[in-house]
Design an enzyme around this catalytic site. Structure first.
Site, PDB file in Angstrom:
ATOM      1  N   ASP A 104      54.862  66.594  25.863  1.00 50.29           N
ATOM      2  CA  ASP A 104      54.739  66.665  24.404  1.00 50.29           C
ATOM      3  C   ASP A 104      55.865  65.858  23.751  1.00 50.29           C
ATOM      4  OD1 ASP A 104      52.655  68.413  24.807  1.00 50.29           O
ATOM      5  OD2 ASP A 104      53.890  70.203  24.520  1.00 50.29           O
TER       6      ASP A 104
HETATM    7  N1  URA Z   1      53.699  72.163  28.948  1.00 50.57           N
HETATM    8  C1  URA Z   1      53.846  72.069  27.612  1.00 50.57           C
HETATM    9  O1  URA Z   1      53.557  72.992  26.866  1.00 50.57           O
HETATM   10  N2  URA Z   1      54.331  70.910  27.118  1.00 50.57           N
HETATM   11  C2  URA Z   1      54.720  69.872  27.893  1.00 50.57           C
HETATM   12  O2  URA Z   1      55.184  68.847  27.388  1.00 50.57           O
HETATM   13  C3  URA Z   1      54.552  69.987  29.281  1.00 50.57           C
HETATM   14  C4  URA Z   1      54.031  71.153  29.782  1.00 50.57           C
END
Ligand code: URA
Length: 241
Positions: A104
């Site tokens: 993310d």
């Molecule tokens: N899980 C999440 O919620 N976000 C990420 O970036 C990676 C795994």
């Protein structure tokens, strides 16, 4: 591998194909020490030596970088507005690099950047169950009960519950600190798993993916090439699974 001289130079980031053809026709390229003005001649990437403007240009079919992704960058190759993780890799040769999977925008940590599509495919294949290890800070006290629920598998609103995940509680309190190993890569998976037990992820960082462990010397935004050993380990993981 046998490829045309102009493609060889374009793959190594020496310019666009048309710029490169112009340079070759102007006599600025040499193969095995002899000037050639023919962009179409075939180069053996294993044996031949190529120079452009008097500089040796060695060929790399694949490049592999470990990036400590900083918060605020997007896991993409290009983006009109945002800085992408590939934009951060400045001294690359190849212009076909991409991130293996996504973190993310606000997540930090380990991201493999390569142009090795077969490796990426295998690492990301849902059938391979490659371990991903995360460190997270959580608002609220993470409990032994959460640990059991994570180990059993959680309903996070998808068709199937999550696969068993290993939760380690490092600090439990108003703000808890945990590490979590998951074997899938669902959208926002870690955040949604904590949501499912009524808690919120306030900081997330990936520490490991398969045999790759984030180099602790890399600050957010820094990267390095994988060592030969790391590449070999990744490739042997492919074969084992
Ligand atoms: N899980 C999440 O919620 N976000 C990420 O970036 C990676 C795994």
């Amino acid at each position: 591998m046998m490829i045309r001289l102009d493609k060889y130079l374009a793959d190594m980031g020496a310019g666009t194909r048309s710029e490169i053809r112009k340079s070759i026709r102007a006599g600025r390229a040499a193969v095995n020490g002899a000037v050639t003005k023919r962009p179409e001649i075939k180069i053996d990437t294993e044996k031949d030596t190529v120079e452009l403007n008097g500089q040796n240009v060695s060929y790399e079919a694949y490049e592999y970088f470990m990036l400590n992704k900083p918060s605020g960058t997007v896991s993409a190759v290009t983006d009109r507005q945002e800085t992408t993780v590939v934009n951060l890799i400045r001294d690359r040769k190849r212009d076909d690099l991409f991130p293996v999977g996504r973190l993310d925008k606000d997540t930090e940590g380990l991201l493999l950047i390569t142009n090795d599509g077969a490796l990426a495919h295998r690492l990301l294949s849902p059938a391979k169950h490659v371990d991903k290890i995360y460190f997270a800070r959580i608002r609220g006290a993470v409990t032994e009960e959460d640990k059991k629920l994570f180990a059993r598998g959680l309903d996070i609103g998808d068709e199937k519950p999550t696969m068993p995940a290993d939760l380690t509680i490092c600090v439990s309190g108003e703000i808890s600190e945990i590490t979590l190993t998951i074997r899938e890569g669902r959208f926002h998976q870690v955040k949604r798993m904590f949501q499912a037990v009524g808690k919120e992820v306030i900081y997330l960082k990936r520490l490991g993916m398969g045999p790759l462990i984030l180099d602790e010397h890399l600050k957010p935004g820094e990267y390095r090439r994988l060592t030969d050993k790391e590449v070999t380990e990744l490739c042997s993981l492919e074969r084992k699974q």
